[in-house]
Scaffold this active site. Sequence first.
Site, PDB file in Angstrom:
ATOM      1  N   LYS B  33       0.842  -1.198   0.000  1.00 16.47           N
ATOM      2  CA  LYS B  33       0.000   0.000   0.000  1.00 16.47           C
ATOM      3  C   LYS B  33       0.880   1.252   0.000  1.00 16.47           C
ATOM      4  O   LYS B  33       2.076   1.183   0.284  1.00 16.47           O
ATOM      5  CB  LYS B  33      -0.936   0.003   1.204  1.00 16.47           C
ATOM      6  CG  LYS B  33      -0.271   0.020   2.577  1.00 16.47           C
ATOM      7  CD  LYS B  33      -1.316  -0.279   3.659  1.00 16.47           C
ATOM      8  CE  LYS B  33      -0.720  -0.510   5.024  1.00 16.47           C
ATOM      9  NZ  LYS B  33      -0.426   0.698   5.794  1.00 16.47           N
ATOM     10  N   ARG B 128     -10.392   0.489  14.595  1.00 20.79           N
ATOM     11  CA  ARG B 128     -10.047   1.323  13.455  1.00 20.79           C
ATOM     12  C   ARG B 128     -10.816   0.866  12.219  1.00 20.79           C
ATOM     13  O   ARG B 128     -11.466   1.639  11.556  1.00 20.79           O
ATOM     14  CB  ARG B 128      -8.536   1.242  13.222  1.00 20.79           C
ATOM     15  CG  ARG B 128      -8.023   2.215  12.223  1.00 20.79           C
ATOM     16  CD  ARG B 128      -6.517   2.059  12.000  1.00 20.79           C
ATOM     17  NE  ARG B 128      -6.173   0.804  11.362  1.00 20.79           N
ATOM     18  CZ  ARG B 128      -5.006   0.546  10.755  1.00 20.79           C
ATOM     19  NH1 ARG B 128      -4.065   1.473  10.752  1.00 20.79           N
ATOM     20  NH2 ARG B 128      -4.755  -0.613  10.195  1.00 20.79           N
ATOM     21  N   TYR B 242      17.119  29.689   8.232  1.00 20.50           N
ATOM     22  CA  TYR B 242      15.955  30.470   8.635  1.00 20.50           C
ATOM     23  C   TYR B 242      15.929  30.698  10.145  1.00 20.50           C
ATOM     24  O   TYR B 242      16.264  29.806  10.922  1.00 20.50           O
ATOM     25  CB  TYR B 242      14.668  29.749   8.238  1.00 20.50           C
ATOM     26  CG  TYR B 242      14.333  29.924   6.776  1.00 20.50           C
ATOM     27  CD1 TYR B 242      14.019  31.171   6.262  1.00 20.50           C
ATOM     28  CD2 TYR B 242      14.350  28.841   5.906  1.00 20.50           C
ATOM     29  CE1 TYR B 242      13.711  31.336   4.915  1.00 20.50           C
ATOM     30  CE2 TYR B 242      14.041  28.989   4.566  1.00 20.50           C
ATOM     31  CZ  TYR B 242      13.725  30.251   4.076  1.00 20.50           C
ATOM     32  OH  TYR B 242      13.428  30.412   2.756  1.00 20.50           O
ATOM     33  N   MET B 290      12.963  24.112   2.617  1.00 22.99           N
ATOM     34  CA  MET B 290      12.167  23.318   1.687  1.00 22.99           C
ATOM     35  C   MET B 290      13.045  22.491   0.740  1.00 22.99           C
ATOM     36  O   MET B 290      12.727  21.340   0.439  1.00 22.99           O
ATOM     37  CB  MET B 290      11.278  24.244   0.865  1.00 22.99           C
ATOM     38  CG  MET B 290      10.264  23.502   0.019  1.00 22.99           C
ATOM     39  SD  MET B 290       9.235  24.623  -0.949  1.00 22.99           S
ATOM     40  CE  MET B 290       8.319  25.474   0.329  1.00 22.99           C
TER      41      MET B 290
END
Lengths: 345, 345
Positions: B33, B128, B242, B290
């Site tokens: 999956k 679930r 940053y 990023m």
Amino acid sequence: MAVAHLTIDLAAVRANWRTLAAQSTAETGAVVKADAYGLGAAQIATTLAKEGARKFFVALAEEGATLRTALGPGPEIFVFSGHMPGDAPIISAADLTPLLNSVDQMLVHVESLPHHGFGIQLDSGMNRLGMEPAEWSALRSLALAQAPAMIMSHLACADEPEHPMNRQQLECFLKMTEGVTAPRSLSATGGILMGSDYHFDITRPGVGLYGGLPFSDALPVVQIDLPIIQVRDLLEGETVGYGNSWRSRRPSRIATVNAGYADGILRAAGGQMHLLVGTIPCPAVGRISMDMIGVDITDLEDTPDSLQILGPTQDVDSLANAAGTIGYEVLTSLGSRYNRRYIGA
Amino acid sequence: MAVAHLTIDLAAVRANWRTLAAQSTAETGAVVKADAYGLGAAQIATTLAKEGARKFFVALAEEGATLRTALGPGPEIFVFSGHMPGDAPIISAADLTPLLNSVDQMLVHVESLPHHGFGIQLDSGMNRLGMEPAEWSALRSLALAQAPAMIMSHLACADEPEHPMNRQQLECFLKMTEGVTAPRSLSATGGILMGSDYHFDITRPGVGLYGGLPFSDALPVVQIDLPIIQVRDLLEGETVGYGNSWRSRRPSRIATVNAGYADGILRAAGGQMHLLVGTIPCPAVGRISMDMIGVDITDLEDTPDSLQILGPTQDVDSLANAAGTIGYEVLTSLGSRYNRRYIGA
């Protein structure tokens, strides 16, 4: 049809670009690196090109080549990583403008593509990318003689307008570019919002286009609706999900929705995140699984078909808060499994 | 060529599958999956099909359809989300076996595809997905009369073998499937490692195939090498990245590598992560951007062309630790920007 739906509002992207362009005294470009922060560089860039954007920014030459195919000839495509060894054929074929960040890159560029345009990236203090003042002093006359398409730098703290680093970088950039006639660029979204001192000739909005902070007036661009696969009623004291980390304190109704961290719903948001029906928040319960999330819908009168995780009520920064990160990472993490739909084209 | 390189070792996947199959008293399937946990379902599944795997598991019918194209007819493809409204054409065309998880899904299935095979998913306590004991009691005779392809459940705490939940779920599953002749399945990787009580007729290894815990003997499958774009020398007291979050305490040499959180290097790992040259760790410094990460390479004698972030020395679980998450999320977060190479085919 258990696939989650990701809707991207191109009209909102367009409106955000227009608003930022209106606030800017410079020409306004658009940053579409990382596949336009995960939202589709081809769709975003063609939309903004129609709106008037003529300068686009990507991280890698390979991204630039893909973008050129989408945009066709005309708009300029700048590459932040500059000219890396081996990039010349891509830069040439896709007509990209590398933003050279070192003497080494300058040498690679003029040797491999002597008549091909370039820009210059200066380091004004972030110490991440770009030429240092000393390096630039040595290269400056030579570089300027070749009429660079742009001279740029990047701010490290533009998300915090009061941070002294902003003015420090501005002064450094002014000093490094004194007397330069080539177009200059210093600001992304945060810099645009700090006012015209920071705008120079070209601005480079990125996250603001996509609805993220620090552009607090941005229109939301992304909406994600997660289909409910199953609903079950729990007694008080039952557990949900991996590691039994959540236990019901009352008889509860739990919905399982069909998306998880494989879809970029950061696992760190587990236990702190809400999903929504309209504006009604429903807490996520238990750990976020790879493909599923449990949600407490006990307080809803009716069971909906899906729950919203991003949209007008919960934007990328709200969801980012729940995961202890920033809206940018929420955007770039959205995976490839969604049914993506573009509206407002 | 600033693109980061992601190498996926199919021989290691094959070896991991064989080792888990050898530990199992049951038939061994494979969970692929989420595009095989981000590593490529087509490549992984065709590799394991050649090795003898005949049962594959995906999350969504849409994933199953893509997988069928890669695998061709023959191997069974089971869908964990079961049969959702609208899935019938996909299930039929791709010959998928939905693992029905509720009475509602059972009704949808027998109405839309009356002669099409299915499996049953039971909830043994994870709350679930799957039918509850009461629901199953009501449906059991009807369902068993149609010879389900599999009756399965899923363990919530198999990563912690000593957790009492494991035995509790085992007992619940035994009770719910007493007298059943259809093939039964309870265990993924963690359950296989807990021993034959948990194996039943079919096991479903997932993360262990891809080199992740709890399969501590797994061979590493993924290697990621990040090219260095630029190197700079810093004085004591300079900041990187940053928010100025890192400051040099000595004269330092900082490399900027070309990948960031848009490539699935989780931002939460910033400041706690290392990159490697061979077995020598170099600390990441400053916030993860990023598209870029700063790395302190002061202690290296030579500057390499690239730094490794995943490989034999730092596996997915080590990197996950730095980000406060699990190896599974490191795998599924790896983005689409890498230059992917499969070896050991």
